[in-house]
Design an enzyme around this catalytic site. Structure first.
Site, PDB file in Angstrom:
ATOM      1  N   GLU A  68     -14.419  -3.063   1.382  1.00  0.00           N
ATOM      2  CA  GLU A  68     -13.613  -1.838   1.267  1.00  0.00           C
ATOM      3  C   GLU A  68     -14.488  -0.647   0.881  1.00  0.00           C
ATOM      4  OE1 GLU A  68      -9.368  -2.766  -0.424  1.00  0.00           O
ATOM      5  OE2 GLU A  68     -10.885  -3.883  -1.577  1.00  0.00           O
ATOM      6  N   LYS A  78      -2.488   2.236   0.232  1.00  0.00           N
ATOM      7  CA  LYS A  78      -3.590   1.714   1.044  1.00  0.00           C
ATOM      8  C   LYS A  78      -2.959   0.997   2.236  1.00  0.00           C
ATOM      9  CE  LYS A  78      -7.029  -0.286  -0.957  1.00  0.00           C
ATOM     10  NZ  LYS A  78      -7.944  -1.220  -1.651  1.00  0.00           N
ATOM     11  N   GLU A 101      -5.030   3.517  -9.111  1.00  0.00           N
ATOM     12  CA  GLU A 101      -4.525   4.165 -10.308  1.00  0.00           C
ATOM     13  C   GLU A 101      -5.513   5.217 -10.820  1.00  0.00           C
ATOM     14  OE1 GLU A 101      -2.874  -0.082 -10.346  1.00  0.00           O
ATOM     15  OE2 GLU A 101      -4.704   0.932  -9.698  1.00  0.00           O
TER      16      GLU A 101
END
Length: 123
Positions: free
Chosen positions: A25, A102, A76
């Site tokens: 990612e 996402k 977050e």
């Protein structure tokens, strides 16, 4: 009539960013959707038609774009940075509703996304 609340919104703004815990990612990145609803006193803008009397959605976008460009493990954390940037730039803001999703997260599930939804109110 009395205006009881006013909001400036951005809905489903698409970003390609490098947030996530997995190394892939952070290297390849992924697609994210951001929605914002910011409470703001709009009384003056309703009467005077001057951009200086409102919260500019173009500026909101630039703040979000800047924070989305900083890789983070946690959504977050990204959301918190965006909210802090909004409050620093627009101290008259009264609330922030933020949803950060996402798309296609690497969790082995068929879903539209996973994310965080937060609400802040000025005390």
């Amino acid at each position: 009539m009395t205006l009881t609340a006013g909001y400036i919104t951005l809905r489903n703004v698409r970003f390609h960013a490098f947030h996530g815990v997995m190394p892939q990612e952070r290297q390849v990145g992924g697609d994210f959707l951001l929605s914002l609803r910011v409470g703001y006193p709009l009384d003056r803008a309703l009467e005077c038609d001057e951009v200086g009397e409102t919260l500019s959605y173009a500026t909101l976008f630039e703040l979000a774009k800047r924070e989305m460009a900083i890789p983070s493990q946690l959504l977050e954390h990204v959301a918190g940075r965006i909210a802090k940037a909004i409050m620093a730039t627009f101290p008259a803001a009264t609330s922030i509703d933020l949803e950060l999703t996402k798309q296609n997260p690497p969790m082995g599930a068929d879903s539209e996304g996973a994310g965080v939804e937060l609400h802040w109110e000025k005390e």
